[in-house]
Design a protein around this motif. Structure first.
Motif, PDB file in Angstrom:
ATOM      1  N   LEU A  46       0.836  -1.201   0.000  1.00 25.29           N
ATOM      2  CA  LEU A  46       0.000   0.000   0.000  1.00 25.29           C
ATOM      3  C   LEU A  46       0.869   1.250   0.000  1.00 25.29           C
ATOM      4  CD1 LEU A  46      -2.873   0.967  -0.103  1.00 25.29           C
ATOM      5  CD2 LEU A  46      -2.896   0.994   2.377  1.00 25.29           C
ATOM      6  N   ARG A  47       1.981   1.209   0.735  1.00 29.17           N
ATOM      7  CA  ARG A  47       2.909   2.345   0.707  1.00 29.17           C
ATOM      8  C   ARG A  47       3.438   2.552  -0.711  1.00 29.17           C
ATOM      9  NH1 ARG A  47       7.421   1.001   4.129  1.00 29.17           N
ATOM     10  NH2 ARG A  47       8.396   0.267   2.227  1.00 29.17           N
ATOM     11  N   PHE A  48       3.761   1.457  -1.409  1.00 29.69           N
ATOM     12  CA  PHE A  48       4.230   1.544  -2.788  1.00 29.69           C
ATOM     13  C   PHE A  48       3.155   2.155  -3.687  1.00 29.69           C
ATOM     14  CE2 PHE A  48       4.006  -0.477  -6.985  1.00 29.69           C
ATOM     15  CZ  PHE A  48       5.171   0.027  -7.554  1.00 29.69           C
ATOM     16  N   TRP A  49       1.920   1.667  -3.576  1.00 29.39           N
ATOM     17  CA  TRP A  49       0.838   2.180  -4.417  1.00 29.39           C
ATOM     18  C   TRP A  49       0.562   3.650  -4.142  1.00 29.39           C
ATOM     19  CZ3 TRP A  49      -0.117   0.202  -8.747  1.00 29.39           C
ATOM     20  CH2 TRP A  49      -0.074  -1.167  -8.953  1.00 29.39           C
ATOM     21  N   HIS A  50       0.546   4.036  -2.875  1.00 29.21           N
ATOM     22  CA  HIS A  50       0.272   5.436  -2.557  1.00 29.21           C
ATOM     23  C   HIS A  50       1.417   6.334  -2.997  1.00 29.21           C
ATOM     24  CE1 HIS A  50      -3.240   4.948   0.492  1.00 29.21           C
ATOM     25  NE2 HIS A  50      -3.518   4.480  -0.711  1.00 29.21           N
ATOM     26  N   ALA A  51       2.649   5.870  -2.887  1.00 33.24           N
ATOM     27  CA  ALA A  51       3.780   6.667  -3.369  1.00 33.24           C
ATOM     28  C   ALA A  51       3.746   6.786  -4.893  1.00 33.24           C
ATOM     29  CB  ALA A  51       5.093   6.049  -2.912  1.00 33.24           C
ATOM     30  N   THR A  52       3.427   5.696  -5.574  1.00 39.34           N
ATOM     31  CA  THR A  52       3.375   5.721  -7.037  1.00 39.34           C
ATOM     32  C   THR A  52       2.229   6.587  -7.543  1.00 39.34           C
ATOM     33  OG1 THR A  52       4.312   3.495  -7.117  1.00 39.34           O
ATOM     34  CG2 THR A  52       3.188   4.278  -9.093  1.00 39.34           C
ATOM     35  N   LEU A  53       1.033   6.362  -7.017  1.00 36.31           N
ATOM     36  CA  LEU A  53      -0.120   7.152  -7.454  1.00 36.31           C
ATOM     37  C   LEU A  53       0.036   8.622  -7.073  1.00 36.31           C
ATOM     38  CD1 LEU A  53      -2.967   4.624  -6.587  1.00 36.31           C
ATOM     39  CD2 LEU A  53      -2.171   5.269  -8.872  1.00 36.31           C
ATOM     40  N   GLY A  54       0.550   8.887  -5.873  1.00 32.40           N
ATOM     41  CA  GLY A  54       0.794  10.269  -5.453  1.00 32.40           C
ATOM     42  C   GLY A  54       1.836  10.947  -6.329  1.00 32.40           C
ATOM     43  N   GLY A  55       2.883  10.213  -6.696  1.00 28.56           N
ATOM     44  CA  GLY A  55       3.892  10.767  -7.588  1.00 28.56           C
ATOM     45  C   GLY A  55       3.329  11.090  -8.963  1.00 28.56           C
ATOM     46  N   LEU A  56       2.455  10.219  -9.471  1.00 26.40           N
ATOM     47  CA  LEU A  56       1.819  10.491 -10.762  1.00 26.40           C
ATOM     48  C   LEU A  56       0.916  11.725 -10.691  1.00 26.40           C
ATOM     49  CD1 LEU A  56       0.942   6.885 -11.969  1.00 26.40           C
ATOM     50  CD2 LEU A  56       2.618   8.450 -12.966  1.00 26.40           C
ATOM     51  N   VAL A  57       0.206  11.885  -9.578  1.00 23.78           N
ATOM     52  CA  VAL A  57      -0.652  13.065  -9.410  1.00 23.78           C
ATOM     53  C   VAL A  57       0.206  14.331  -9.359  1.00 23.78           C
ATOM     54  CG1 VAL A  57      -2.234  14.236  -7.819  1.00 23.78           C
ATOM     55  CG2 VAL A  57      -2.546  11.819  -8.317  1.00 23.78           C
ATOM     56  N   VAL A  58       1.338  14.276  -8.646  1.00 27.84           N
ATOM     57  CA  VAL A  58       2.232  15.433  -8.565  1.00 27.84           C
ATOM     58  C   VAL A  58       2.805  15.766  -9.942  1.00 27.84           C
ATOM     59  CG1 VAL A  58       4.445  16.250  -7.648  1.00 27.84           C
ATOM     60  CG2 VAL A  58       2.810  15.149  -6.132  1.00 27.84           C
ATOM     61  N   LEU A  59       3.277  14.748 -10.662  1.00 28.02           N
ATOM     62  CA  LEU A  59       3.837  14.989 -12.002  1.00 28.02           C
ATOM     63  C   LEU A  59       2.796  15.549 -12.963  1.00 28.02           C
ATOM     64  CD1 LEU A  59       6.115  11.857 -12.489  1.00 28.02           C
ATOM     65  CD2 LEU A  59       6.829  14.225 -12.156  1.00 28.02           C
ATOM     66  N   LEU A  60       1.599  14.995 -12.927  1.00 27.24           N
ATOM     67  CA  LEU A  60       0.535  15.495 -13.799  1.00 27.24           C
ATOM     68  C   LEU A  60       0.162  16.929 -13.443  1.00 27.24           C
ATOM     69  CD1 LEU A  60      -1.425  14.834 -16.109  1.00 27.24           C
ATOM     70  CD2 LEU A  60      -3.033  14.035 -14.361  1.00 27.24           C
ATOM     71  N   GLY A  61       0.049  17.223 -12.158  1.00 26.20           N
ATOM     72  CA  GLY A  61      -0.274  18.586 -11.733  1.00 26.20           C
ATOM     73  C   GLY A  61       0.822  19.571 -12.104  1.00 26.20           C
ATOM     74  N   ALA A  62       2.086  19.161 -11.964  1.00 20.83           N
ATOM     75  CA  ALA A  62       3.195  20.042 -12.329  1.00 20.83           C
ATOM     76  C   ALA A  62       3.226  20.280 -13.838  1.00 20.83           C
ATOM     77  CB  ALA A  62       4.512  19.438 -11.856  1.00 20.83           C
ATOM     78  N   LEU A  63       2.972  19.241 -14.623  1.00 16.72           N
ATOM     79  CA  LEU A  63       2.924  19.399 -16.079  1.00 16.72           C
ATOM     80  C   LEU A  63       1.807  20.357 -16.474  1.00 16.72           C
ATOM     81  CD1 LEU A  63       3.711  18.554 -19.004  1.00 16.72           C
ATOM     82  CD2 LEU A  63       2.017  16.721 -18.770  1.00 16.72           C
ATOM     83  N   GLN A  64       0.636  20.193 -15.900  1.00 24.63           N
ATOM     84  CA  GLN A  64      -0.491  21.056 -16.246  1.00 24.63           C
ATOM     85  C   GLN A  64      -0.259  22.493 -15.782  1.00 24.63           C
ATOM     86  OE1 GLN A  64      -3.706  18.891 -14.457  1.00 24.63           O
ATOM     87  NE2 GLN A  64      -4.136  17.772 -16.342  1.00 24.63           N
ATOM     88  N   LEU A  65       0.367  22.662 -14.633  1.00 30.79           N
ATOM     89  CA  LEU A  65       0.672  24.009 -14.153  1.00 30.79           C
ATOM     90  C   LEU A  65       1.675  24.678 -15.081  1.00 30.79           C
ATOM     91  CD1 LEU A  65       0.175  26.079 -11.925  1.00 30.79           C
ATOM     92  CD2 LEU A  65       2.091  25.075 -10.681  1.00 30.79           C
ATOM     93  N   TRP A  66       2.663  23.929 -15.526  1.00 34.17           N
ATOM     94  CA  TRP A  66       3.652  24.470 -16.459  1.00 34.17           C
ATOM     95  C   TRP A  66       2.983  24.855 -17.784  1.00 34.17           C
ATOM     96  CZ3 TRP A  66       5.741  21.980 -20.957  1.00 34.17           C
ATOM     97  CH2 TRP A  66       6.799  22.687 -21.540  1.00 34.17           C
ATOM     98  N   GLN A  67       2.055  24.025 -18.251  1.00 35.60           N
ATOM     99  CA  GLN A  67       1.358  24.305 -19.508  1.00 35.60           C
ATOM    100  C   GLN A  67       0.484  25.545 -19.415  1.00 35.60           C
ATOM    101  OE1 GLN A  67      -0.716  20.628 -19.842  1.00 35.60           O
ATOM    102  NE2 GLN A  67       0.843  19.664 -21.119  1.00 35.60           N
ATOM    103  N   ASP A  68      -0.127  25.762 -18.261  1.00 36.77           N
ATOM    104  CA  ASP A  68      -1.106  26.842 -18.112  1.00 36.77           C
ATOM    105  C   ASP A  68      -0.532  28.107 -17.500  1.00 36.77           C
ATOM    106  OD1 ASP A  68      -2.841  24.967 -19.086  1.00 36.77           O
ATOM    107  OD2 ASP A  68      -3.637  24.420 -17.129  1.00 36.77           O
ATOM    108  N   TRP A  69       0.740  28.119 -17.165  1.00 37.15           N
ATOM    109  CA  TRP A  69       1.323  29.234 -16.435  1.00 37.15           C
ATOM    110  C   TRP A  69       1.249  30.539 -17.226  1.00 37.15           C
ATOM    111  CZ3 TRP A  69       2.283  29.609 -11.522  1.00 37.15           C
ATOM    112  CH2 TRP A  69       3.012  30.687 -11.064  1.00 37.15           C
ATOM    113  N   ARG A  70       1.522  30.491 -18.514  1.00 33.04           N
ATOM    114  CA  ARG A  70       1.591  31.709 -19.328  1.00 33.04           C
ATOM    115  C   ARG A  70       0.247  32.098 -19.949  1.00 33.04           C
ATOM    116  NH1 ARG A  70       5.722  28.503 -20.483  1.00 33.04           N
ATOM    117  NH2 ARG A  70       4.779  27.769 -22.404  1.00 33.04           N
ATOM    118  N   LEU A  71      -0.781  31.306 -19.744  1.00 35.08           N
ATOM    119  CA  LEU A  71      -2.080  31.605 -20.351  1.00 35.08           C
ATOM    120  C   LEU A  71      -2.810  32.706 -19.588  1.00 35.08           C
ATOM    121  CD1 LEU A  71      -3.401  28.001 -21.090  1.00 35.08           C
ATOM    122  CD2 LEU A  71      -2.198  29.548 -22.636  1.00 35.08           C
ATOM    123  N   SER A  72      -3.529  33.523 -20.325  1.00 39.71           N
ATOM    124  CA  SER A  72      -4.331  34.560 -19.680  1.00 39.71           C
ATOM    125  C   SER A  72      -5.621  33.930 -19.148  1.00 39.71           C
ATOM    126  CB  SER A  72      -4.660  35.664 -20.693  1.00 39.71           C
ATOM    127  OG  SER A  72      -5.535  35.160 -21.682  1.00 39.71           O
TER     128      SER A  72
END
Length: 134
Positions: free
Chosen positions: A99-125
């Protein structure tokens, strides 16, 4: 060069992937690999509640991004992913290695996806963010 452009635009599949991650987090305490923990007792109830709440929040934030894109949603996804990574140590179920492995993996994917989307939307008005769902 075209591969870089693919990652520079916020796409709807990213929001659907975020919703899928929310569902996976929601059902993570019952993944088949963890069949040895079939009995739900008081010690596991807080872990199940945490997975339920975080999974529903990740799903809801991803759904909001799909409908009406705002920058705070990516920040909330990053915080939720970091919380999911830290929660086995906070709630004391870090001895459950799968469960620790699954939560670390899924949490890491959520962080990476959120960081990618934030980077994509940072310069948008704000007007460009409002057009995202159209």
């Amino acid at each position: 060069m075209s591969d870089f452009r693919f990652f520079s635009t916020h796409r709807p599949w990213e929001d659907w992937f975020g919703m899928l991650l929310g569902v996976l987090i929601l059902i993570s305490p019952w993944f088949p690999v963890q069949a040895s923990q079939e009995i739900v007792d008081a010690e596991r109830s807080h872990m199940i509640l945490n997975a339920f709440v975080v999974g529903m929040l990740v799903f809801g934030v991803a759904q909001l991004e799909y409908v009406a894109l705002q920058r705070w949603e990516e920040g909330a996804a990053i915080v939720l992913g970091l919380w999911l990574i830290a929660s086995p140590f906070i709630f004391g179920y870090s001895a459950d290695t799968m469960l620790r492995f699954w939560h670390a993996t899924l949490g890491g994917l959520v962080v990476l996806l959120g960081a990618l989307q934030l980077w994509q939307d940072w310069r948008l008005s704000d007007q460009e963010l409002a057009r995202h769902s159209q």
